[in-house]
Scaffold this motif. Sequence first.
Motif, short mmCIF file in Angstrom:
data_model
loop_
_atom_site.label_atom_id
_atom_site.label_comp_id
_atom_site.label_asym_id
_atom_site.label_seq_id
_atom_site.Cartn_x
_atom_site.Cartn_y
_atom_site.Cartn_z
N LEU A 404 0.82 -1.20 0.00
CA LEU A 404 0.00 0.00 0.00
C LEU A 404 0.86 1.26 0.00
N GLU A 405 2.06 1.15 0.52
CA GLU A 405 2.96 2.31 0.58
C GLU A 405 3.37 2.78 -0.82
N TYR A 406 3.31 1.88 -1.78
CA TYR A 406 3.77 2.22 -3.12
C TYR A 406 2.65 2.62 -4.07
N VAL A 407 1.42 2.63 -3.59
CA VAL A 407 0.30 3.01 -4.45
C VAL A 407 0.26 4.53 -4.56
N VAL A 408 0.37 5.02 -5.78
CA VAL A 408 0.39 6.46 -6.02
C VAL A 408 -0.56 6.77 -7.18
N GLU A 409 -1.56 7.58 -6.91
CA GLU A 409 -2.50 8.07 -7.94
C GLU A 409 -3.10 6.94 -8.78
N ASP A 410 -3.43 5.86 -8.11
CA ASP A 410 -4.15 4.75 -8.77
C ASP A 410 -5.32 4.39 -7.85
N LYS A 411 -6.43 5.14 -8.00
CA LYS A 411 -7.55 5.00 -7.07
C LYS A 411 -8.19 3.61 -7.14
N ALA A 412 -8.26 3.05 -8.34
CA ALA A 412 -8.87 1.73 -8.48
C ALA A 412 -8.09 0.69 -7.69
N LEU A 413 -6.75 0.72 -7.83
CA LEU A 413 -5.92 -0.23 -7.09
C LEU A 413 -6.00 0.04 -5.59
N GLU A 414 -6.03 1.31 -5.22
CA GLU A 414 -6.12 1.65 -3.79
C GLU A 414 -7.41 1.12 -3.19
N ILE A 415 -8.52 1.25 -3.90
CA ILE A 415 -9.81 0.71 -3.43
C ILE A 415 -9.71 -0.79 -3.22
N ASN A 416 -9.11 -1.49 -4.20
CA ASN A 416 -8.98 -2.94 -4.08
C ASN A 416 -8.10 -3.34 -2.90
N TYR A 417 -7.07 -2.55 -2.67
CA TYR A 417 -6.22 -2.80 -1.49
C TYR A 417 -7.06 -2.73 -0.21
N TYR A 418 -7.87 -1.67 -0.06
CA TYR A 418 -8.67 -1.50 1.16
C TYR A 418 -9.68 -2.63 1.32
N ILE A 419 -10.26 -3.07 0.22
CA ILE A 419 -11.21 -4.17 0.29
C ILE A 419 -10.53 -5.45 0.77
N GLN A 420 -9.37 -5.76 0.21
CA GLN A 420 -8.65 -6.97 0.62
C GLN A 420 -8.19 -6.87 2.08
N LEU A 421 -7.74 -5.70 2.50
CA LEU A 421 -7.36 -5.52 3.91
C LEU A 421 -8.57 -5.68 4.82
N GLY A 422 -9.71 -5.12 4.38
CA GLY A 422 -10.93 -5.27 5.18
C GLY A 422 -11.32 -6.73 5.32
N GLU A 423 -11.21 -7.48 4.23
CA GLU A 423 -11.58 -8.90 4.28
C GLU A 423 -10.60 -9.69 5.15
N ALA A 424 -9.32 -9.35 5.09
CA ALA A 424 -8.32 -10.05 5.89
C ALA A 424 -8.57 -9.82 7.38
N TYR A 425 -8.83 -8.56 7.75
CA TYR A 425 -9.08 -8.28 9.17
C TYR A 425 -10.42 -8.87 9.62
N ALA A 426 -11.38 -8.92 8.70
CA ALA A 426 -12.67 -9.55 9.05
C ALA A 426 -12.47 -11.02 9.36
N ALA A 427 -11.61 -11.69 8.56
CA ALA A 427 -11.35 -13.12 8.78
C ALA A 427 -10.65 -13.34 10.12
N LEU A 428 -9.88 -12.35 10.58
CA LEU A 428 -9.20 -12.46 11.88
C LEU A 428 -10.07 -11.98 13.04
N GLY A 429 -11.28 -11.51 12.72
CA GLY A 429 -12.20 -11.06 13.77
C GLY A 429 -11.94 -9.67 14.26
N ASN A 430 -11.16 -8.88 13.55
CA ASN A 430 -10.85 -7.51 13.97
C ASN A 430 -11.85 -6.57 13.28
N GLU A 431 -12.99 -6.36 13.96
CA GLU A 431 -14.07 -5.57 13.37
C GLU A 431 -13.69 -4.10 13.17
N THR A 432 -12.89 -3.58 14.06
CA THR A 432 -12.53 -2.16 13.98
C THR A 432 -11.76 -1.87 12.68
N LYS A 433 -10.74 -2.70 12.44
CA LYS A 433 -9.94 -2.47 11.24
C LYS A 433 -10.70 -2.88 9.98
#
Length: 451
Positions: A404-433
Amino acid sequence: MIIANRILTFGCIWLGLAQPLCAQTEPTDIANATDQFQDAFYESLTQKGIENYDKAILSLEKCQSLEPNNAVVYFELGKNYLAQKDYNKANEAFEKATQLDPTNKWFWVGLYDVMYETKAYEEAISIVLQLIEFNKDYKEDLVSLYMNTQQYDKALNLINELNDTVGKSELRDKYKFQIVSQGKYQSSEMDRLWAEINKNPQEEANYISLIFLYSDKNQDDKALEVAKKLEQAIPTSDWAQVSLFKYHLLANDGEQAVKSLLFVLASPKVESKIKHRMLNEFLLFIQDKPQFDADFDKAVAMLVQDQSVAVNKEVGKFYQNKNNLTKAIYFYNKQLALTPDDMESLSLLCERYTETGQFDVLALRAAEATERFPLQPQWYYFVGLAYNQLKKSAEAIQFLESGLEYVVEDKALEINYYIQLGEAYAALGNETKKEYYFNKAEALVQQAKKK
């Protein structure tokens, strides 16, 4: 235009300088006149050498007053006027030189230079006809002049003459193609080529030209007739196989088509563009004929040395568009075996692995890519996506947060990053993240909609 060496040695110039004087002239007068002429003439050469054309012309005018019928003086005047782009005076001077001495080639060359620079092509033709008497090479110039003045009949006749006497040239081939592309010349050219074939059946070029003409007029049967005749006359002809290949495809004869294709691909005489076209036609032919897959692989392997086209990648795209993802993956992998740094092929491969659910292979290839291209965020994303699907959420988070640190001016990729991070934290039970990243993704989506 023929480039001629117009630098005359002083000795050569001097041959044309001294004109016979009247018998009644006193010897001392002759000597004085000759000395004055020499001094003025050499001064003109000096001034011309340093591009001081006005002074050179003044010296030549002095020479002219001493010897008004000296052709070399007019020639030198013409060169100085031409250097000044005073084309009218240059033309007058060179023309006077040719009138005084029509046997000197360089005087005609000077006149031709004026015509050429002023694009007076019609007038230049008569000059070149004179120059041909000195040097037959000027016939090449005459061809170009006929083309520039749209005298195509004369140009075609001269092209054929030169082809027969001195051999073909790329420029003349280009001119001839331009002429015979016009319908009025095609029939006569076809008749001429048939006559040449009957006269000399071992001249391959005539068959090739005739095949192209028939193909251009969509007369495939006639083109095939010529190709078969060529094959009979010259069994080793590459161009016969180029034409017969298409016939074999139309006849649904895959075995013969393969033979023609491989024959042509091995030829150094056939240009790359034609080889790639034949490969594409064969690819379309074998879509529903898996028995030819091995032959196709062999054909592709014969073209991979051509660096102008990434053949395996293009074939992979073809199969991708046909939704044959298995073959697309196969050819993308072949391309990467040849060019490991081809990021487009690697990206296409990762996308196909995602579509086909091959997440274990995706994780492996994408992780390798993060090491080869550590600053490219898409590879970290693919690893994170694969690990999420493989239920390895902690590993997914590690790669996603790094990338995620290397994503620059690519909103579509940034959105996909956030979705995958959200799903990963959901699988670990971390509702806040989970909510944090899903909300960031949603905010970017809404922001994009407003635009």
